[in-house]
Design a protein around this motif. Structure first.
Motif, mmCIF file in Angstrom:
data_model
loop_
_atom_site.group_PDB
_atom_site.id
_atom_site.type_symbol
_atom_site.label_atom_id
_atom_site.label_comp_id
_atom_site.label_asym_id
_atom_site.label_seq_id
_atom_site.Cartn_x
_atom_site.Cartn_y
_atom_site.Cartn_z
ATOM 1 N N PHE A 1 -3.259 -2.217 -5.084
ATOM 2 C CA PHE A 1 -2.090 -3.031 -5.418
ATOM 3 C C PHE A 1 -0.966 -2.140 -5.942
ATOM 4 C CE2 PHE A 1 0.474 -5.144 -8.650
ATOM 5 C CZ PHE A 1 0.994 -6.194 -7.923
ATOM 6 N N SER B 1 0.299 -5.778 -0.967
ATOM 7 C CA SER B 1 -0.139 -5.717 -2.364
ATOM 8 C C SER B 1 -0.543 -7.098 -2.876
ATOM 9 C CB SER B 1 0.946 -5.102 -3.250
ATOM 10 O OG SER B 1 2.088 -5.919 -3.321
ATOM 11 N N PHE C 1 0.620 0.034 -3.156
ATOM 12 C CA PHE C 1 1.524 -0.687 -2.257
ATOM 13 C C PHE C 1 2.774 -1.200 -2.968
ATOM 14 C CE2 PHE C 1 -2.052 -0.523 0.649
ATOM 15 C CZ PHE C 1 -1.384 -0.190 1.820
ATOM 16 N N GLN C 2 2.711 -1.379 -4.281
ATOM 17 C CA GLN C 2 3.941 -1.693 -5.012
ATOM 18 C C GLN C 2 4.913 -0.513 -4.914
ATOM 19 O OE1 GLN C 2 4.554 -4.837 -7.413
ATOM 20 N NE2 GLN C 2 3.682 -5.164 -5.402
ATOM 21 N N TRP D 1 1.775 -12.213 -10.578
ATOM 22 C CA TRP D 1 2.369 -11.567 -9.399
ATOM 23 C C TRP D 1 2.602 -12.582 -8.278
ATOM 24 C CZ3 TRP D 1 5.551 -8.272 -7.847
ATOM 25 C CH2 TRP D 1 5.736 -8.070 -6.476
#
Length: 193
Positions: free
Chosen positions: A100, A60, A103-104, A182
């Protein structure tokens, strides 16, 4: 006279847009600074359990960095009035942003499969912090995706040109902010165990 007042209003709105965005980003930064400070203080607890970040968080991170690059390219090409490439890079940014988020949540699944939960008997202080801080960031990503959708819609309706792309620029600033945020959080979790 009315036309002049309308132009002055639009000009004032343009001048205040970036400072307002910066103020909101500073307040968001303060919130995450508080959360990560609490994480650091909590590491001294006797029940602190250290563990590695899930591999999906690495993926991510790559996706969100790539999405910032594609947003930069969209801005570059709107300045050249190349609407076709701007469209391509805005769509790519949206897809990477969605990747993103995907995949988080995959990272959350990996944590759960490792026996690390957000709350309850099987939770740890560290896992609760990672879930909580990551979920708070995902709320900001959701806002960023909404901004991206608005920017994309405005682009399709030909609101942006090489001389008028403030909305796209503001969207890009916010997207880069959540990207940098992030990266900070990822490096923070990686190095401060």
């Amino acid at each position: 006279m009315e036309n002049t007042l309308e132009q002055e209003y639009k000009q004032a709105k343009r001048k205040s847009a970036k400072p307002m965005l910066w103020v909101s980003m500073i307040s968001m930064t303060m919130m995450f600074a508080g959360l990560t400070s609490a994480y650091v203080v909590s590491r001294k607890r006797y029940d602190w359990v250290s563990f590695d970040l899930p591999p999906a968080f690495y993926i991510s991170t790559i996706l969100i960095v790539l999405s910032s690059i594609t947003f930069l390219l969209a801005k570059f090409f709107i300045k050249k009035d190349n609407r076709q490439l701007t469209t391509v890079f805005l769509i790519t940014t949206l897809v990477l942003g969605a990747g993103f988020v995907f995949f988080q949540f995959e990272g959350f699944k990996e944590l759960i499969n490792s026996g690390l939960f957000f709350a309850g008997e099987k939770s740890t202080v560290k896992s609760s912090f990672i879930y909580g801080i990551t979920l708070a960031h995902l709320v900001h990503i959701a806002a960023g995706i909404i901004v991206l959708l608005v920017v994309f819609y405005n682009h399709l309706t030909k609101k942006y040109t090489s001389t008028n792309f403030l909305g796209l620029e503001l969207g890009a600033i916010f997207w880069h902010f959540v990207d940098i945020l992030w990266i900070y959080l990822f490096l923070f979790f990686y190095f401060i165990r």
